[in-house]
Write a protein that holds these residues in place. Structure first.
Motif, PDB file in Angstrom:
ATOM      1  N   GLY A 160      34.492  44.909  46.103  1.00  0.00           N
ATOM      2  CA  GLY A 160      34.453  44.928  44.658  1.00  0.00           C
ATOM      3  C   GLY A 160      34.537  43.581  43.981  1.00  0.00           C
ATOM      4  N   GLY A 161      34.745  42.523  44.741  1.00  0.00           N
ATOM      5  CA  GLY A 161      34.793  41.198  44.150  1.00  0.00           C
ATOM      6  C   GLY A 161      33.422  40.738  43.696  1.00  0.00           C
ATOM      7  N   GLY A 162      33.407  39.644  42.943  1.00  0.00           N
ATOM      8  CA  GLY A 162      32.153  39.108  42.447  1.00  0.00           C
ATOM      9  C   GLY A 162      32.378  38.049  41.401  1.00  0.00           C
ATOM     10  N   LEU A 163      31.299  37.688  40.726  1.00  0.00           N
ATOM     11  CA  LEU A 163      31.309  36.679  39.675  1.00  0.00           C
ATOM     12  C   LEU A 163      31.284  37.366  38.320  1.00  0.00           C
ATOM     13  CD1 LEU A 163      31.017  33.712  38.711  1.00  0.00           C
ATOM     14  CD2 LEU A 163      28.539  34.025  38.948  1.00  0.00           C
ATOM     15  N   VAL A 164      32.259  37.046  37.480  1.00  0.00           N
ATOM     16  CA  VAL A 164      32.339  37.627  36.140  1.00  0.00           C
ATOM     17  C   VAL A 164      32.679  36.550  35.129  1.00  0.00           C
ATOM     18  CG1 VAL A 164      33.010  39.918  36.967  1.00  0.00           C
ATOM     19  CG2 VAL A 164      34.770  38.240  36.398  1.00  0.00           C
ATOM     20  N   GLN A 165      32.336  36.808  33.869  1.00  0.00           N
ATOM     21  CA  GLN A 165      32.679  35.903  32.781  1.00  0.00           C
ATOM     22  C   GLN A 165      34.099  36.162  32.300  1.00  0.00           C
ATOM     23  OE1 GLN A 165      29.732  36.222  29.698  1.00  0.00           O
ATOM     24  NE2 GLN A 165      28.123  35.314  30.944  1.00  0.00           N
ATOM     25  N   PRO A 166      34.731  35.167  31.690  1.00  0.00           N
ATOM     26  CA  PRO A 166      36.051  35.403  31.109  1.00  0.00           C
ATOM     27  C   PRO A 166      36.031  36.601  30.163  1.00  0.00           C
ATOM     28  CG  PRO A 166      35.533  33.077  31.074  1.00  0.00           C
ATOM     29  CD  PRO A 166      34.274  33.781  31.499  1.00  0.00           C
ATOM     30  N   GLY A 167      37.065  37.418  30.260  1.00  0.00           N
ATOM     31  CA  GLY A 167      37.134  38.631  29.463  1.00  0.00           C
ATOM     32  C   GLY A 167      36.520  39.841  30.130  1.00  0.00           C
ATOM     33  N   GLY A 168      35.833  39.651  31.238  1.00  0.00           N
ATOM     34  CA  GLY A 168      35.198  40.740  31.943  1.00  0.00           C
ATOM     35  C   GLY A 168      36.158  41.509  32.825  1.00  0.00           C
ATOM     36  N   SER A 169      35.618  42.507  33.533  1.00  0.00           N
ATOM     37  CA  SER A 169      36.421  43.396  34.366  1.00  0.00           C
ATOM     38  C   SER A 169      35.810  43.568  35.742  1.00  0.00           C
ATOM     39  CB  SER A 169      36.550  44.779  33.714  1.00  0.00           C
ATOM     40  OG  SER A 169      37.211  44.716  32.462  1.00  0.00           O
ATOM     41  N   LEU A 170      36.662  43.820  36.711  1.00  0.00           N
ATOM     42  CA  LEU A 170      36.272  44.199  38.060  1.00  0.00           C
ATOM     43  C   LEU A 170      37.257  45.225  38.572  1.00  0.00           C
ATOM     44  CD1 LEU A 170      35.499  40.778  39.818  1.00  0.00           C
ATOM     45  CD2 LEU A 170      33.824  42.540  39.244  1.00  0.00           C
ATOM     46  N   ARG A 171      36.797  46.079  39.473  1.00  0.00           N
ATOM     47  CA  ARG A 171      37.686  46.980  40.182  1.00  0.00           C
ATOM     48  C   ARG A 171      37.582  46.707  41.672  1.00  0.00           C
ATOM     49  NH1 ARG A 171      37.748  53.584  40.681  1.00  0.00           N
ATOM     50  NH2 ARG A 171      35.857  53.098  41.899  1.00  0.00           N
ATOM     51  N   LYS A 195      40.630  36.020  33.428  1.00  0.00           N
ATOM     52  CA  LYS A 195      40.760  34.628  33.014  1.00  0.00           C
ATOM     53  C   LYS A 195      40.322  33.704  34.142  1.00  0.00           C
ATOM     54  CE  LYS A 195      44.913  35.801  30.336  1.00  0.00           C
ATOM     55  NZ  LYS A 195      46.353  35.499  30.147  1.00  0.00           N
ATOM     56  N   TYR A 196      40.036  32.436  33.784  1.00  0.00           N
ATOM     57  CA  TYR A 196      39.684  31.450  34.794  1.00  0.00           C
ATOM     58  C   TYR A 196      40.748  31.387  35.895  1.00  0.00           C
ATOM     59  CZ  TYR A 196      36.300  29.683  31.371  1.00  0.00           C
ATOM     60  OH  TYR A 196      35.263  29.555  30.471  1.00  0.00           O
ATOM     61  N   GLU A 197      41.995  31.508  35.524  1.00  0.00           N
ATOM     62  CA  GLU A 197      43.109  31.397  36.462  1.00  0.00           C
ATOM     63  C   GLU A 197      43.163  32.536  37.476  1.00  0.00           C
ATOM     64  OE1 GLU A 197      44.974  31.513  32.560  1.00  0.00           O
ATOM     65  OE2 GLU A 197      42.888  30.905  32.897  1.00  0.00           O
ATOM     66  N   ASP A 198      42.401  33.600  37.258  1.00  0.00           N
ATOM     67  CA  ASP A 198      42.365  34.714  38.194  1.00  0.00           C
ATOM     68  C   ASP A 198      41.432  34.466  39.372  1.00  0.00           C
ATOM     69  OD1 ASP A 198      44.152  36.359  36.669  1.00  0.00           O
ATOM     70  OD2 ASP A 198      42.480  36.857  35.332  1.00  0.00           O
ATOM     71  N   THR A 199      40.681  33.391  39.344  1.00  0.00           N
ATOM     72  CA  THR A 199      39.762  33.070  40.430  1.00  0.00           C
ATOM     73  C   THR A 199      40.533  32.847  41.729  1.00  0.00           C
ATOM     74  OG1 THR A 199      38.106  32.099  38.958  1.00  0.00           O
ATOM     75  CG2 THR A 199      38.048  31.423  41.263  1.00  0.00           C
ATOM     76  N   GLN A 252      36.219  37.833  47.346  1.00  0.00           N
ATOM     77  CA  GLN A 252      36.219  36.721  46.407  1.00  0.00           C
ATOM     78  C   GLN A 252      36.033  37.207  44.978  1.00  0.00           C
ATOM     79  OE1 GLN A 252      36.463  33.145  46.967  1.00  0.00           O
ATOM     80  NE2 GLN A 252      36.726  33.260  44.735  1.00  0.00           N
ATOM     81  N   VAL A 253      36.905  36.747  44.093  1.00  0.00           N
ATOM     82  CA  VAL A 253      36.768  36.967  42.656  1.00  0.00           C
ATOM     83  C   VAL A 253      36.614  35.604  41.991  1.00  0.00           C
ATOM     84  CG1 VAL A 253      37.898  37.764  40.546  1.00  0.00           C
ATOM     85  CG2 VAL A 253      38.060  39.122  42.642  1.00  0.00           C
ATOM     86  N   THR A 254      35.529  35.423  41.269  1.00  0.00           N
ATOM     87  CA  THR A 254      35.272  34.172  40.575  1.00  0.00           C
ATOM     88  C   THR A 254      35.060  34.464  39.097  1.00  0.00           C
ATOM     89  OG1 THR A 254      34.234  33.198  42.538  1.00  0.00           O
ATOM     90  CG2 THR A 254      33.820  32.130  40.421  1.00  0.00           C
ATOM     91  N   VAL A 255      35.874  33.846  38.255  1.00  0.00           N
ATOM     92  CA  VAL A 255      35.759  33.988  36.807  1.00  0.00           C
ATOM     93  C   VAL A 255      35.223  32.671  36.267  1.00  0.00           C
ATOM     94  CG1 VAL A 255      36.926  34.562  34.663  1.00  0.00           C
ATOM     95  CG2 VAL A 255      37.705  35.565  36.825  1.00  0.00           C
ATOM     96  N   SER A 256      34.030  32.708  35.709  1.00  0.00           N
ATOM     97  CA  SER A 256      33.363  31.486  35.275  1.00  0.00           C
ATOM     98  C   SER A 256      32.422  31.789  34.125  1.00  0.00           C
ATOM     99  CB  SER A 256      32.581  30.865  36.431  1.00  0.00           C
ATOM    100  OG  SER A 256      31.876  29.709  36.015  1.00  0.00           O
TER     101      SER A 256
END
Length: 124
Positions: free
Chosen positions: A8-19, A86-90, A119-123
């Motif tokens: 379920g990880g991936g690349l998301v923008q700040p404010g987005g969601s993942l499960r 948030k960026y800090e969640d990467t 991997q979770v990347t917030v960017s």
């Protein structure tokens, strides 16, 4: 024989969601304490959220109000819903299972079984 697999990880923008999902084989997740941990490059592994065999849930202060941990016993799977990212969640996120008490949930060394990480990347 025992295996935990995160997905379920991936690349998301700040404010987005993942499960994130943690699917188990070789053990019944409902009989274990389950923890989600994360590790960013160059930093120590830190606890994120935990759920006990009795269903109690706990969260690190940094994610409280944004993340939700849950369990689906029929699917033998634990989830981590991550909102308002948030960026800090990467980080690389890991799930772990162990037989331990409430006072030890925060400690990675107490968990006998670990997944491979996702991997979770917030960017932006």
């Amino acid at each position: 024989q025992v295996q935990l697999v995160e997905s379920g990880g991936g690349l998301v923008q700040p404010g987005g969601s993942l499960r994130l999902s943690c699917a188990a084989s070789g053990l019944v997740l409902g009989s274990y304490a389950i923890g989600w941990f994360r590790q960013a490059p160059g930093k120590e592994r830190e606890g994120v959220s935990w759920i006990t065999s009795g269903g109690g849930t706990y969260y690190a202060d940094s994610v409280k109000g944004r993340f939700t941990i849950s369990r689906d016993n029929a699917k033998n799977t634990v989830y981590l819903q991550m909102n308002s990212l948030k960026y800090e969640d990467t980080a690389v996120y890991y799930c772990a299972a162990g037989l331990l008490g409430l006072l030890s949930l925060w400690r990675p060394s107490g968990y006998a079984y670990w997944g491979q990480g996702t991997q979770v990347t917030v960017s932006s």
